[in-house]
Design a protein around this motif. Sequence first.
Motif, PDB file in Angstrom:
ATOM      1  N   SER A  13      -8.124   4.124   4.868  1.00  0.00           N
ATOM      2  CA  SER A  13      -7.346   5.189   5.493  1.00  0.00           C
ATOM      3  C   SER A  13      -8.315   6.219   6.052  1.00  0.00           C
ATOM      4  N   SER A  14      -7.901   6.871   7.146  1.00  0.00           N
ATOM      5  CA  SER A  14      -8.823   7.820   7.783  1.00  0.00           C
ATOM      6  C   SER A  14      -9.106   9.046   6.909  1.00  0.00           C
ATOM      7  N   ASP A  15      -8.286   9.260   5.871  1.00  0.00           N
ATOM      8  CA  ASP A  15      -8.539  10.393   4.969  1.00  0.00           C
ATOM      9  C   ASP A  15      -9.435   9.996   3.790  1.00  0.00           C
ATOM     10  N   GLY A  16      -9.995   8.758   3.835  1.00  0.00           N
ATOM     11  CA  GLY A  16     -10.931   8.321   2.800  1.00  0.00           C
ATOM     12  C   GLY A  16     -10.298   7.586   1.636  1.00  0.00           C
ATOM     13  N   LYS A  17      -8.963   7.511   1.629  1.00  0.00           N
ATOM     14  CA  LYS A  17      -8.286   6.828   0.521  1.00  0.00           C
ATOM     15  C   LYS A  17      -8.199   5.316   0.773  1.00  0.00           C
ATOM     16  N   VAL A  18      -7.918   4.587  -0.305  1.00  0.00           N
ATOM     17  CA  VAL A  18      -7.592   3.162  -0.213  1.00  0.00           C
ATOM     18  C   VAL A  18      -6.163   3.001  -0.721  1.00  0.00           C
ATOM     19  N   PHE A  19      -5.342   2.292   0.040  1.00  0.00           N
ATOM     20  CA  PHE A  19      -3.935   2.088  -0.334  1.00  0.00           C
ATOM     21  C   PHE A  19      -3.714   0.638  -0.731  1.00  0.00           C
ATOM     22  N   PHE A  20      -3.019   0.447  -1.861  1.00  0.00           N
ATOM     23  CA  PHE A  20      -2.655  -0.894  -2.327  1.00  0.00           C
ATOM     24  C   PHE A  20      -1.141  -1.037  -2.212  1.00  0.00           C
ATOM     25  N   TYR A  21      -0.710  -1.981  -1.389  1.00  0.00           N
ATOM     26  CA  TYR A  21       0.720  -2.221  -1.195  1.00  0.00           C
ATOM     27  C   TYR A  21       1.131  -3.519  -1.880  1.00  0.00           C
ATOM     28  N   ASN A  22       2.339  -3.533  -2.436  1.00  0.00           N
ATOM     29  CA  ASN A  22       2.931  -4.781  -2.890  1.00  0.00           C
ATOM     30  C   ASN A  22       3.345  -5.551  -1.642  1.00  0.00           C
ATOM     31  N   TYR A  23       2.776  -6.740  -1.450  1.00  0.00           N
ATOM     32  CA  TYR A  23       3.052  -7.503  -0.234  1.00  0.00           C
ATOM     33  C   TYR A  23       4.547  -7.774  -0.068  1.00  0.00           C
ATOM     34  N   HIS A  24       5.249  -8.117  -1.171  1.00  0.00           N
ATOM     35  CA  HIS A  24       6.654  -8.524  -1.076  1.00  0.00           C
ATOM     36  C   HIS A  24       7.601  -7.350  -0.842  1.00  0.00           C
ATOM     37  N   THR A  25       7.354  -6.226  -1.513  1.00  0.00           N
ATOM     38  CA  THR A  25       8.292  -5.092  -1.390  1.00  0.00           C
ATOM     39  C   THR A  25       7.836  -4.070  -0.353  1.00  0.00           C
ATOM     40  N   SER A  26       6.579  -4.156   0.071  1.00  0.00           N
ATOM     41  CA  SER A  26       5.900  -3.210   0.984  1.00  0.00           C
ATOM     42  C   SER A  26       5.779  -1.789   0.406  1.00  0.00           C
ATOM     43  N   ARG A  27       5.986  -1.669  -0.902  1.00  0.00           N
ATOM     44  CA  ARG A  27       5.811  -0.358  -1.539  1.00  0.00           C
ATOM     45  C   ARG A  27       4.347  -0.119  -1.893  1.00  0.00           C
ATOM     46  N   ILE A  28       3.961   1.163  -1.911  1.00  0.00           N
ATOM     47  CA  ILE A  28       2.603   1.523  -2.347  1.00  0.00           C
ATOM     48  C   ILE A  28       2.540   1.402  -3.869  1.00  0.00           C
ATOM     49  N   ILE A  29       1.609   0.601  -4.363  1.00  0.00           N
ATOM     50  CA  ILE A  29       1.428   0.457  -5.813  1.00  0.00           C
ATOM     51  C   ILE A  29       0.524   1.562  -6.330  1.00  0.00           C
ATOM     52  N   ARG A  30      -0.558   1.811  -5.596  1.00  0.00           N
ATOM     53  CA  ARG A  30      -1.509   2.839  -6.016  1.00  0.00           C
ATOM     54  C   ARG A  30      -2.347   3.278  -4.825  1.00  0.00           C
ATOM     55  N   THR A  31      -2.868   4.493  -4.906  1.00  0.00           N
ATOM     56  CA  THR A  31      -3.876   4.928  -3.936  1.00  0.00           C
ATOM     57  C   THR A  31      -5.125   5.319  -4.715  1.00  0.00           C
ATOM     58  N   LEU A  32      -6.255   5.069  -4.093  1.00  0.00           N
ATOM     59  CA  LEU A  32      -7.552   5.352  -4.710  1.00  0.00           C
ATOM     60  C   LEU A  32      -8.246   6.374  -3.815  1.00  0.00           C
ATOM     61  N   SER A  33      -8.638   7.518  -4.371  1.00  0.00           N
ATOM     62  CA  SER A  33      -9.410   8.492  -3.591  1.00  0.00           C
ATOM     63  C   SER A  33     -10.855   8.008  -3.588  1.00  0.00           C
TER      64      SER A  33
ATOM     65  N   ALA B 228     -13.630   8.840   6.524  1.00  0.00           N
ATOM     66  CA  ALA B 228     -12.690   7.741   6.777  1.00  0.00           C
ATOM     67  C   ALA B 228     -13.165   6.446   6.121  1.00  0.00           C
ATOM     68  N   CYS B 229     -12.277   5.814   5.366  1.00  0.00           N
ATOM     69  CA  CYS B 229     -12.579   4.514   4.755  1.00  0.00           C
ATOM     70  C   CYS B 229     -12.106   3.435   5.726  1.00  0.00           C
ATOM     71  N   VAL B 230     -13.053   2.674   6.279  1.00  0.00           N
ATOM     72  CA  VAL B 230     -12.692   1.721   7.337  1.00  0.00           C
ATOM     73  C   VAL B 230     -12.546   0.286   6.847  1.00  0.00           C
ATOM     74  N   SER B 231     -12.917   0.031   5.603  1.00  0.00           N
ATOM     75  CA  SER B 231     -12.753  -1.329   5.098  1.00  0.00           C
ATOM     76  C   SER B 231     -12.619  -1.333   3.590  1.00  0.00           C
ATOM     77  N   ALA B 232     -11.745  -2.213   3.083  1.00  0.00           N
ATOM     78  CA  ALA B 232     -11.582  -2.422   1.642  1.00  0.00           C
ATOM     79  C   ALA B 232     -11.311  -3.903   1.452  1.00  0.00           C
ATOM     80  N   ILE B 233     -12.214  -4.588   0.730  1.00  0.00           N
ATOM     81  CA  ILE B 233     -12.088  -6.052   0.624  1.00  0.00           C
ATOM     82  C   ILE B 233     -12.238  -6.522  -0.822  1.00  0.00           C
TER      83      ILE B 233
END
Length: 327
Positions: free
Chosen positions: A275-295, A300-305
């Motif tokens: 995310s451009s604010d430096g966070k990492v977002f984890f979404y549940n693929y099936h429900t599309s809900r955010i499970i957690r965010t990581l500061s 800007a955080c441009v990649s999370a693998i």
Amino acid sequence: SELIKPYLGSKYKVTEVPKSLIFYMSKHSGPVNEIQWCPVREQSHMLLSASMDKTLKVWDAVDTGCCLKTYSCHSCAVRAARWSSCGRRILSGGFDSMLHVTDVETGKQIFSSKTEFRISALKFHPTEPNVFICGGFSPEVKAWDLRTSKVLRVYKAAVQQTLDILFLPEGREFLTSTDAVSRDSADRTIVAWDFQSAAKISNQIFHERYTCPSLTLHPKESVFVAQTNGNYMALFSAQRPYRINKKKRYEGHKVEGFAVGCEFSPDGTLLVTGSSDGKVFFYNYHTSRIIRTLSAHKEACVSAIFHPVLPSLLATCDWAGEIKIWQ
């Protein structure tokens, strides 16, 4: 790596969202554009990074967090870099319009070629290890063969720039995301191509008026996700006619003009994005809900693998040149 060994024989376990920082790796003096774990499972402790500081680096990102090697073959920003499937070579392209294939051990260039455009996207063919596709600041995308050092095919799109390239399973078709957002409609934003014939299959895939800086394929289902500059990720079928899933949108993170990457976890249950604010977002693929965010980062955080073997290991990188490993 002793940490990876116990996992090599077993099936991949369920991905868990990482909670704590293990390594903070900061040797790049410019933004990190791309990171990739080595695809060879036994050597997957190695992480490749490509930076605006004109270098590529290989890290031991599992055991020590140390930089193993720096490669300085480019004279401008390195925008894209990929491991070869054997893990012994690195393909890279940059704003110096140069393509290089570097031997990981010796650091020597096995292949070098000047293109007519600045390079922003590179992908190896999934079943032909000597073939790759290259795109950038040009209406053309090119397929190259490393055995002959020649261009195999040219794919012509009426666009200014290719932002990302995604091979569909088996590699018979691939997608390009482009910066073509016209005032009246957004066709041509994602274009599907027939790899062999170089024919355009479809350019009517995504109709929103946003560009898509990155595309990613689900590891098990026939779907792909496009990161959009509308601050959401859209889900599509990976089979013709590549229809959008209107019921699912992954939103909450920010893109804001950065080339923010997104990726599924190896078990396919999570979708992760920077995310451009430096966070990492984890979404549940099936429900599309955010499970957690990581500061994760200040810039800007441009990649999370996710790591291909270790179930909860995650690498992230940012616009300040930092790489972090989480578990």
